[in-house]
Design an enzyme around this catalytic site. Structure first.
Site, PDB file in Angstrom:
ATOM      1  N   GLY A 285     -53.420  15.593  17.978  1.00  0.00           N
ATOM      2  CA  GLY A 285     -53.336  15.366  16.536  1.00  0.00           C
ATOM      3  C   GLY A 285     -53.542  13.906  16.157  1.00  0.00           C
ATOM      4  O   GLY A 285     -53.124  13.474  15.078  1.00  0.00           O
TER       5      GLY A 285
ATOM      6  N   HIS B 210     -50.929   4.011  18.787  1.00  0.00           N
ATOM      7  CA  HIS B 210     -49.719   3.768  17.996  1.00  0.00           C
ATOM      8  C   HIS B 210     -48.592   4.694  18.419  1.00  0.00           C
ATOM      9  O   HIS B 210     -48.809   5.845  18.749  1.00  0.00           O
ATOM     10  CB  HIS B 210     -49.984   3.877  16.491  1.00  0.00           C
ATOM     11  CG  HIS B 210     -50.677   5.132  16.035  1.00  0.00           C
ATOM     12  ND1 HIS B 210     -52.020   5.389  16.298  1.00  0.00           N
ATOM     13  CD2 HIS B 210     -50.237   6.183  15.315  1.00  0.00           C
ATOM     14  CE1 HIS B 210     -52.352   6.553  15.755  1.00  0.00           C
ATOM     15  NE2 HIS B 210     -51.293   7.064  15.161  1.00  0.00           N
TER      16      HIS B 210
ATOM     17  N   HIS C 252     -45.259   6.466  17.076  1.00  0.00           N
ATOM     18  CA  HIS C 252     -44.501   6.858  15.888  1.00  0.00           C
ATOM     19  C   HIS C 252     -43.008   6.777  16.203  1.00  0.00           C
ATOM     20  O   HIS C 252     -42.560   7.322  17.223  1.00  0.00           O
ATOM     21  CB  HIS C 252     -44.804   8.310  15.507  1.00  0.00           C
ATOM     22  CG  HIS C 252     -46.213   8.580  15.092  1.00  0.00           C
ATOM     23  ND1 HIS C 252     -46.618   8.602  13.781  1.00  0.00           N
ATOM     24  CD2 HIS C 252     -47.326   8.843  15.825  1.00  0.00           C
ATOM     25  CE1 HIS C 252     -47.912   8.891  13.718  1.00  0.00           C
ATOM     26  NE2 HIS C 252     -48.369   9.043  14.944  1.00  0.00           N
TER      27      HIS C 252
END
Lengths: 114, 114
Positions: free
Chosen positions: A93, A100, A102
């Site tokens: 996804g 990065h 999350h």
């Protein structure tokens, strides 16, 4: 000049309120938050995804995760708990192709994780 | 002897089919998979959660993530994509209190991530 959105945030050519920064990483809030707290931690160096990281990048990866802990503390969610997520490629996804992490919290995160 | 389930897997006092192992980490499939591929990567050393990790553990954390990449390759999901998840504490949905990285793939992982 890189066309990468996150590289532009690192270079400060796109403004973003930084939650945290050090020599290796920068953190800022997700513009489409999925939880009351939803911050991204990115390396200053461009990597398209986690799949590009090699043994030589071991320290950078560790710093990315430790910066996630710092973000959790700064955001006041360290005690209640939080979730780290890293998406790689289509099935993961991934939507922005600059690595990065999350950091999500401020609510109970459900299971399965997507 | 530790009562920690994952420490027992590391010590081989509870049998588990290992997907991957090296000096620092061990990987095995989740017994309650949330995706066609769902493997856990854990450090051999016991840490109750990500919140316990300190600057001195930076290399271990990097190795945990790189081992996640190795698992993705071994499981054949590196190209299609995959998701890493680390749950910390109550809001994170942590259920076993020995640090573990979830590697999920084999389907499109949805958003939000739980």
């Amino acid at each position: 000049m890189s066309e990468c959105l996150f590289c532009k945030i690192v270079a400060r050519t796109i403004p973003a309120a930084l939650v945290y920064e050090d020599e290796q990483v920068v953190a800022f809030d997700d513009i489409n938050p999925q939880a009351p707290i939803h911050t991204l931690v990115i390396p200053r160096t461009h990597f398209a995804s986690m799949a590009e990281l090699q043994d030589a990048d071991v320290t950078l990866l560790g710093r990315l995760m430790l910066a996630g802990n710092k973000v959790a503390s700064l955001k006041g969610i360290a005690d209640a708990g939080y979730r780290f997520v890293v998406n790689t490629g289509i099935h993961g996804g991934q939507s922005v192709f600059h690595l990065h992490l999350h950091v999500l919290g401020g609510r109970h995160m459900g299971w399965p994780p997507g």
